[in-house]
Scaffold this active site. Structure first.
Site, short mmCIF file in Angstrom:
data_model
loop_
_atom_site.label_atom_id
_atom_site.label_comp_id
_atom_site.label_asym_id
_atom_site.label_seq_id
_atom_site.Cartn_x
_atom_site.Cartn_y
_atom_site.Cartn_z
N HIS A 128 -2.24 -1.63 62.33
CA HIS A 128 -2.20 -0.18 62.51
C HIS A 128 -3.29 0.43 61.63
O HIS A 128 -3.10 0.57 60.42
CB HIS A 128 -0.83 0.38 62.09
CG HIS A 128 0.22 0.27 63.15
ND1 HIS A 128 1.51 0.72 62.98
CD2 HIS A 128 0.15 -0.23 64.41
CE1 HIS A 128 2.19 0.50 64.11
NE2 HIS A 128 1.40 -0.09 64.98
N GLU B 249 -7.52 -1.99 66.72
CA GLU B 249 -6.35 -2.80 66.40
C GLU B 249 -6.61 -4.25 66.74
O GLU B 249 -7.36 -4.55 67.66
CB GLU B 249 -5.13 -2.34 67.22
CG GLU B 249 -4.58 -1.01 66.81
CD GLU B 249 -3.24 -0.72 67.50
OE1 GLU B 249 -2.64 -1.64 68.08
OE2 GLU B 249 -2.82 0.45 67.45
ZN LIG Z 1 1.75 -0.81 66.87
#
Ligand SMILES: [Zn+2]
Length: 125
Positions: free
Chosen positions: A77, A25
């Site tokens: 994400h 991420e």
């Molecule tokens: Zn998140």
């Protein structure tokens, strides 16, 4: 309903950034202007000591300057699901939470929320 305005090339930069660390991420701070219910994103800021991992992203909040022009964050994400997690809502910084999801290509891969998890209208300019 609140609206969030972002330039198309800035969104493109966010997508590139997310793709470059995938499947980890990434997180960036959003600087912007607020008037009534409108947020206009003006700059992206790399947070101090960003942490990238599988299933989490964050930064050292205590190192942040007092900067009231930071309106929120954007993070990725890798799962592709552009919905905020419990942690996203409870550990958010600023007023808006933008989420970009794999494959980081177009409007379908980005969503923006307030702290209550309500979707805000994203206007790409
Ligand atoms: Zn998140």
């Amino acid at each position: 309903m609140s609206q969030v305005f972002i330039k198309r090339d800035m969104l493109g930069y966010i997508f590139q950034n997310a793709a470059s660390v995938h499947p980890r991420e990434m997180i960036l701070l959003l600087r912007g202007k607020v008037s009534k219910n409108q947020f206009t994103i003006t700059d992206l800021i790399i947070p101090p000591l960003p942490m990238h991992g599988r299933g989490f992203s964050g930064f050292q909040r205590y190192m942040l300057p007092m900067d009231f022009s930071i309106v929120g964050t954007v993070h990725s994400h890798p799962s592709g699901v552009t919905k905020p997690s419990w942690a996203d809502l409870h550990h958010s910084f600023g007023r808006i939470i933008m989420i970009v999801g794999f494959p980081y290509k177009d409007e379908a891969n980005v969503a923006v929320f307030n702290h209550s998890g309500e979707g805000l209208a994203l206007r790409i300019t």
